[in-house]
Design a protein around this motif. Structure first.
Motif, PDB file in Angstrom:
ATOM      1  N   HIS A  74       7.617  -5.727  -0.213  1.00  0.00           N
ATOM      2  CA  HIS A  74       6.421  -4.888  -0.322  1.00  0.00           C
ATOM      3  C   HIS A  74       6.015  -4.339   1.045  1.00  0.00           C
ATOM      4  CE1 HIS A  74       2.333  -3.645  -1.358  1.00  0.00           C
ATOM      5  NE2 HIS A  74       1.877  -4.460  -0.427  1.00  0.00           N
ATOM      6  N   LEU A  75       5.984  -5.210   2.055  1.00  0.00           N
ATOM      7  CA  LEU A  75       5.584  -4.776   3.395  1.00  0.00           C
ATOM      8  C   LEU A  75       6.610  -3.819   4.003  1.00  0.00           C
ATOM      9  CD1 LEU A  75       4.069  -8.083   4.769  1.00  0.00           C
ATOM     10  CD2 LEU A  75       2.860  -6.051   3.943  1.00  0.00           C
ATOM     11  N   ASP A  76       7.903  -4.000   3.672  1.00  0.00           N
ATOM     12  CA  ASP A  76       8.929  -3.077   4.151  1.00  0.00           C
ATOM     13  C   ASP A  76       8.734  -1.685   3.561  1.00  0.00           C
ATOM     14  OD1 ASP A  76      10.105  -5.000   5.705  1.00  0.00           O
ATOM     15  OD2 ASP A  76      11.760  -5.404   4.310  1.00  0.00           O
ATOM     16  N   ARG A  77       8.204  -1.618   2.339  1.00  0.00           N
ATOM     17  CA  ARG A  77       7.995  -0.338   1.663  1.00  0.00           C
ATOM     18  C   ARG A  77       6.648   0.294   1.999  1.00  0.00           C
ATOM     19  NH1 ARG A  77      10.096  -0.950  -4.520  1.00  0.00           N
ATOM     20  NH2 ARG A  77      12.179  -1.706  -4.052  1.00  0.00           N
ATOM     21  N   THR A  78       5.749  -0.469   2.600  1.00  0.00           N
ATOM     22  CA  THR A  78       4.414   0.018   2.926  1.00  0.00           C
ATOM     23  C   THR A  78       4.437   0.592   4.332  1.00  0.00           C
ATOM     24  OG1 THR A  78       3.490  -1.751   1.572  1.00  0.00           O
ATOM     25  CG2 THR A  78       1.982  -0.635   3.037  1.00  0.00           C
ATOM     26  N   THR A  79       3.964   1.805   4.478  1.00  0.00           N
ATOM     27  CA  THR A  79       3.976   2.451   5.791  1.00  0.00           C
ATOM     28  C   THR A  79       2.842   1.908   6.656  1.00  0.00           C
ATOM     29  OG1 THR A  79       2.495   4.242   5.161  1.00  0.00           O
ATOM     30  CG2 THR A  79       4.851   4.573   4.721  1.00  0.00           C
ATOM     31  N   PRO A  80       2.959   2.030   7.979  1.00  0.00           N
ATOM     32  CA  PRO A  80       1.861   1.614   8.856  1.00  0.00           C
ATOM     33  C   PRO A  80       0.555   2.336   8.513  1.00  0.00           C
ATOM     34  CG  PRO A  80       3.841   1.934  10.134  1.00  0.00           C
ATOM     35  CD  PRO A  80       4.135   2.423   8.736  1.00  0.00           C
ATOM     36  N   LEU A  81       0.638   3.591   8.073  1.00  0.00           N
ATOM     37  CA  LEU A  81      -0.555   4.344   7.698  1.00  0.00           C
ATOM     38  C   LEU A  81      -1.241   3.680   6.504  1.00  0.00           C
ATOM     39  CD1 LEU A  81      -2.387   6.769   8.125  1.00  0.00           C
ATOM     40  CD2 LEU A  81      -0.864   8.091   6.663  1.00  0.00           C
ATOM     41  N   ASP A  82      -0.450   3.227   5.518  1.00  0.00           N
ATOM     42  CA  ASP A  82      -1.015   2.530   4.361  1.00  0.00           C
ATOM     43  C   ASP A  82      -1.763   1.285   4.810  1.00  0.00           C
ATOM     44  OD1 ASP A  82       0.130   4.347   2.581  1.00  0.00           O
ATOM     45  OD2 ASP A  82       1.926   3.120   2.315  1.00  0.00           O
ATOM     46  N   LEU A  83      -1.169   0.524   5.729  1.00  0.00           N
ATOM     47  CA  LEU A  83      -1.786  -0.713   6.194  1.00  0.00           C
ATOM     48  C   LEU A  83      -3.044  -0.419   7.008  1.00  0.00           C
ATOM     49  CD1 LEU A  83       1.398  -2.697   7.209  1.00  0.00           C
ATOM     50  CD2 LEU A  83       0.006  -3.021   5.164  1.00  0.00           C
ATOM     51  N   ALA A  84      -2.999   0.631   7.849  1.00  0.00           N
ATOM     52  CA  ALA A  84      -4.147   0.967   8.688  1.00  0.00           C
ATOM     53  C   ALA A  84      -5.324   1.464   7.853  1.00  0.00           C
ATOM     54  CB  ALA A  84      -3.748   2.020   9.719  1.00  0.00           C
ATOM     55  N   GLY A 102      -6.122   0.417   5.020  1.00  0.00           N
ATOM     56  CA  GLY A 102      -6.638  -0.653   4.175  1.00  0.00           C
ATOM     57  C   GLY A 102      -6.056  -0.644   2.777  1.00  0.00           C
ATOM     58  N   ARG A 103      -5.108   0.247   2.533  1.00  0.00           N
ATOM     59  CA  ARG A 103      -4.478   0.279   1.218  1.00  0.00           C
ATOM     60  C   ARG A 103      -3.662  -0.976   1.039  1.00  0.00           C
ATOM     61  NH1 ARG A 103      -0.515   4.996  -0.345  1.00  0.00           N
ATOM     62  NH2 ARG A 103       0.616   3.617  -1.691  1.00  0.00           N
ATOM     63  N   LYS A 104      -3.847  -1.661  -0.069  1.00  0.00           N
ATOM     64  CA  LYS A 104      -3.210  -2.959  -0.264  1.00  0.00           C
ATOM     65  C   LYS A 104      -1.842  -2.847  -0.887  1.00  0.00           C
ATOM     66  CE  LYS A 104      -6.787  -6.323  -0.595  1.00  0.00           C
ATOM     67  NZ  LYS A 104      -7.319  -7.386  -1.381  1.00  0.00           N
ATOM     68  N   GLU A 105      -1.521  -1.753  -1.488  1.00  0.00           N
ATOM     69  CA  GLU A 105      -0.325  -1.732  -2.301  1.00  0.00           C
ATOM     70  C   GLU A 105       0.409  -0.405  -2.178  1.00  0.00           C
ATOM     71  OE1 GLU A 105       0.554  -2.548  -6.968  1.00  0.00           O
ATOM     72  OE2 GLU A 105      -1.473  -2.560  -6.245  1.00  0.00           O
ATOM     73  N   ALA A 106       1.717  -0.460  -2.148  1.00  0.00           N
ATOM     74  CA  ALA A 106       2.541   0.745  -2.133  1.00  0.00           C
ATOM     75  C   ALA A 106       3.195   0.898  -3.496  1.00  0.00           C
ATOM     76  CB  ALA A 106       3.612   0.650  -1.050  1.00  0.00           C
ATOM     77  N   ALA A 107       3.552   2.110  -3.835  1.00  0.00           N
ATOM     78  CA  ALA A 107       4.226   2.344  -5.101  1.00  0.00           C
ATOM     79  C   ALA A 107       5.639   1.765  -5.044  1.00  0.00           C
ATOM     80  CB  ALA A 107       4.281   3.840  -5.394  1.00  0.00           C
ATOM     81  N   HIS A 108       6.083   1.229  -6.141  1.00  0.00           N
ATOM     82  CA  HIS A 108       7.452   0.688  -6.224  1.00  0.00           C
ATOM     83  C   HIS A 108       8.335   1.737  -6.855  1.00  0.00           C
ATOM     84  CE1 HIS A 108       5.825  -3.092  -5.052  1.00  0.00           C
ATOM     85  NE2 HIS A 108       4.984  -3.083  -6.078  1.00  0.00           N
ATOM     86  N   GLY A 109       9.455   1.992  -6.202  1.00  0.00           N
ATOM     87  CA  GLY A 109      10.312   3.060  -6.685  1.00  0.00           C
ATOM     88  C   GLY A 109      11.479   2.650  -7.415  1.00  0.00           C
TER      89      GLY A 109
END
Length: 104
Positions: free
Chosen positions: A85-95, A97-104
């Motif tokens: 999940h963290l590998d798929r989440t961009t630094p912008l998403d983390l900065a 405060g977005r908790k979740e990235a879409a799964h492809g």
């Protein structure tokens, strides 16, 4: 009789369940133990991994509160899927405060 690792530094504890509890006892956490990647944590699980694996199913690996990574309300990932999940989440998403990235 079930046994679980404890957080108090004393090792393991044995828990005796009644007949109804024995059928529904919590599974031990299967995350790697901190001191040895080959041994499972064995703490009492509080969650099941909610990582989607296809066909509407999830990973369902039992995980304790220590190893569960919360990605939303009542949604948790095991350590393996947290890394993914963290590998798929961009630094912008983390900065942001977005908790979740879409799964492809």
């Amino acid at each position: 009789m079930a046994w679980y690792r404890t957080d108090d530094g004393k090792g393991v504890m044995h828990i005796k369940f009644d007949r109804r509890g024995e059928k529904n006892k919590p599974k031990p956490c299967l995350a790697p133990f901190e001191l040895d990647d080959k041994t499972a944590c064995q703490r009492m699980s509080a969650f099941l991994c909610d990582w989607p694996v296809g066909n509407g199913k999830t990973c369902d690996e039992p995980i304790c509160a220590t190893h569960a990574f919360e990605v939303g309300p009542d949604r948790h990932y095991c350590p393996r899927h947290t890394r993914e999940h963290l590998d798929r989440t961009t630094p912008l998403d983390l900065a942001s405060g977005r908790k979740e990235a879409a799964h492809g």
